[in-house]
Design an enzyme around this catalytic site. Structure first.
Site, mmCIF file in Angstrom:
data_model
loop_
_atom_site.group_PDB
_atom_site.id
_atom_site.type_symbol
_atom_site.label_atom_id
_atom_site.label_comp_id
_atom_site.label_asym_id
_atom_site.label_seq_id
_atom_site.Cartn_x
_atom_site.Cartn_y
_atom_site.Cartn_z
ATOM 1 N N HIS A 72 0.838 -1.202 0.000
ATOM 2 C CA HIS A 72 0.000 0.000 0.000
ATOM 3 C C HIS A 72 0.867 1.243 0.000
ATOM 4 O O HIS A 72 1.662 1.465 0.906
ATOM 5 C CB HIS A 72 -0.923 0.014 1.233
ATOM 6 C CG HIS A 72 -2.127 -0.857 1.059
ATOM 7 N ND1 HIS A 72 -3.279 -0.698 1.792
ATOM 8 C CD2 HIS A 72 -2.357 -1.888 0.217
ATOM 9 C CE1 HIS A 72 -4.170 -1.597 1.407
ATOM 10 N NE2 HIS A 72 -3.637 -2.338 0.460
ATOM 11 N N TYR A 200 -9.538 5.488 6.872
ATOM 12 C CA TYR A 200 -9.719 5.878 8.273
ATOM 13 C C TYR A 200 -10.741 7.008 8.292
ATOM 14 O O TYR A 200 -10.504 8.056 7.691
ATOM 15 C CB TYR A 200 -8.414 6.403 8.868
ATOM 16 C CG TYR A 200 -7.346 5.355 9.140
ATOM 17 C CD1 TYR A 200 -7.263 4.735 10.392
ATOM 18 C CD2 TYR A 200 -6.410 5.005 8.169
ATOM 19 C CE1 TYR A 200 -6.268 3.794 10.656
ATOM 20 C CE2 TYR A 200 -5.415 4.067 8.432
ATOM 21 C CZ TYR A 200 -5.351 3.464 9.679
ATOM 22 O OH TYR A 200 -4.369 2.537 9.944
ATOM 23 N N PRO A 292 -4.899 0.729 18.542
ATOM 24 C CA PRO A 292 -4.605 0.202 17.202
ATOM 25 C C PRO A 292 -4.650 1.234 16.083
ATOM 26 O O PRO A 292 -4.289 0.917 14.940
ATOM 27 C CB PRO A 292 -5.707 -0.847 17.001
ATOM 28 C CG PRO A 292 -6.818 -0.417 17.891
ATOM 29 C CD PRO A 292 -6.183 0.229 19.070
HETATM 30 C C1 PHB Z 1 -6.320 -4.151 10.564
HETATM 31 O O1 PHB Z 1 -6.296 -4.443 9.368
HETATM 32 O O2 PHB Z 1 -6.728 -4.963 11.415
HETATM 33 C C2 PHB Z 1 -5.880 -2.803 10.993
HETATM 34 C C3 PHB Z 1 -5.331 -1.942 10.064
HETATM 35 C C4 PHB Z 1 -4.923 -0.681 10.452
HETATM 36 C C5 PHB Z 1 -5.076 -0.283 11.758
HETATM 37 C C6 PHB Z 1 -5.594 -1.152 12.707
HETATM 38 C C7 PHB Z 1 -6.013 -2.423 12.314
HETATM 39 O O3 PHB Z 1 -4.689 0.963 12.117
#
Ligand code: PHB
Ligand code: APR
Length: 389
Positions: A72, A200, A292
């Site tokens: 990516h 996001y 996360p």
């Molecule tokens: C995921 O694909 O689980 C994932 C991707 C990006 C993040 C958190 C989780 O910031």
């Protein structure tokens, strides 16, 4: 039993460290509380920094990541009804690889089995002894029999709930913590990703993230309340809520499917210092947790392992304790920058229940600045793809 390095925990941190040590002729044994199947059953994040990918290559287990992982070059941010792309490639000439942590764990386990290194699964009641001496040992029970493992060093890679961090005296250990007043509800579903890159989303109803595991499998998240239970969220309700938080085009492209995994994770920032006490080192989630949002958990485990592996090479190959003495400081300097980035992304993208009108205006200004300033985007990009080791 005797080994050079006793590793507690067979998550990504323990397995990666073990693989690097084995490849450089340093003997190690991993003690893991759970079974291999249990470890492989955990669903975790999936964004791999270049540094982490290089480490997996160095460990000899990067082949499947390169063939099946998705490169990516950027991510998309959705807010105010529109999407804005941030191109890592254009801004700083770098990229990340989207490849599930579960797959990385599987590759590391297979590498370890092929190298013939010892992993004791279902090792119960692990306890650490004499860590302040140069002859530490680990006691545990396996299949009902008490065992003792003598070693030179212990690597505590046993995650947030492990025993390693708790084996450092309270008078030595300092902890820093922030708990966020919301969680992430995540699903896995066999439907193509909404977009080629991760989205996001910041929305007044809360954060959302459209991620993926492959061209046919999506990983989707929405911010939820800490009181919510998985049973409260049917797939229909999940998709309805996710759609409302996305821009119109993404919402149109979202193809609902039947989820085969659904879970809620709380969000927390946590750091324990120092990362070394005597002959015990902490690495990965045993020492720190990030929310996360910045996809940093696995990558921080890998950077700790980088510094620790270098320190142990210094000791065994060059007879120097310098790397060991520097480990905690070097690893923590990088950890805190990733903590900052993860906290910042979390603050910018989520709806905080107690936030005032002022807080929300600041959040909008932050997003608008990121959308319109190349300097801000470069800062975002260099943190997201991973700061240098
Ligand atoms: C995921 O694909 O689980 C994932 C991707 C990006 C993040 C958190 C989780 O910031
Ligand atoms: N004895 C032995 N093993 C233990 C003990 C114990 N007392 N307690 C926990 N473990 C094991 C767990 O079962 C787990 O397999 O330690 C392992 C720790 O693995 P992770 O929690 O995956 O932590 P780490 O290897 O540091 O990986 C960090 O994984 O948790 C995610 O978000 C995190 O992506 C990050 C990465």
């Amino acid at each position: 039993m005797r080994t050079q390095v006793a590793i507690i925990g067979a998550g990504p941190a323990g397995l990666l460290l073990g693989q690097l040590l084995t490849r450089h002729g340093i003997d190690n044994v991993i003690l893991e509380l759970r079974s291999a199947d249990y470890v492989l059953g955990r669903v975790r994040a999936g964004v791999v920094e270049k540094g982490t990918a290089d480490m997996l290559d160095e460990a000899g287990v990067g082949a499947r990541m390169h063939s099946e992982g998705l490169v990516h070059d950027g991510v998309e941010l959705a807010f105010g009804g529109q999407r804005h792309r941030i191109s890592f490639r254009d801004l700083i000439g770098k990229a990340v690889i989207v490849y599930g942590q579960t797959e990385i764990t599987r590759d590391l386990m297979e590498g370890r089995a092929a190298a013939g290194a010892t992993t004791v699964y279902e090792a119960e009641d692990v306890s650490l002894h004499d860590i302040e001496s140069d002859r530490p040992k680990v006691r545990y029970r396996h299949k009902g029999v008490e065992q003792e493992l003598d070693c030179d060093f212990i690597a505590g890679c046993d995650g947030y709930h492990g025993i390693s961090r708790r084996s450092i005296p309270d008078t030595v250990l300092r902890t820093y913590e922030r708990v966020y007043p919301f969680g992430w509800l995540g699903i896995l579903v066999d439907r193509p990703p909404v977009s080629e890159e991760l989205i996001y989303a910041n929305h007044e109803r809360g954060f959302a993230l459209c991620s993926m595991r492959s061209p046919t499998r999506s990983r989707l998240y929405i911010q939820c309340s800490l009181e919510d239970r998985v049973e409260d969220w049917s797939d229909e309700r999940f998709y309805e809520e996710l759609k409302r938080r996305l821009d119109d085009e993404a919402a149109r492209r979202l193809e609902p499917g039947q989820s085969f995994e659904k879970s809620i994770a709380p969000l927390r920032s946590f750091v324990a210092e120092p990362l070394r006490h005597g002959r015990l080192f902490l690495a990965g989630d045993a020492a720190h947790i990030v929310p996360p949002t910045g996809a940093k958990g696995l990558n921080l485990a890998a950077s700790d392992v980088f510094y620790l592996w270098q320190a142990l090479l210094d000791f065994y190959k060059r007879g120097s304790s310098q790397g060991i003495d520097a480990y905690s400081g070097r690893a923590l300097a990088r950890v805190w920058k990733a903590e900052r980035f993860s906290w910042w992304m979390t603050s910018m993208l989520h709806r905080f229940p107690e936030s005032s009108g002022f807080d929300r205006k600041i959040q909008q200004a932050e997003l608008d600045y990121l959308r319109s300033s190349q300097a801000a985007q470069i800062s975002f990009a260099e943190n997201y793809v991973g700061l240098p080791y």
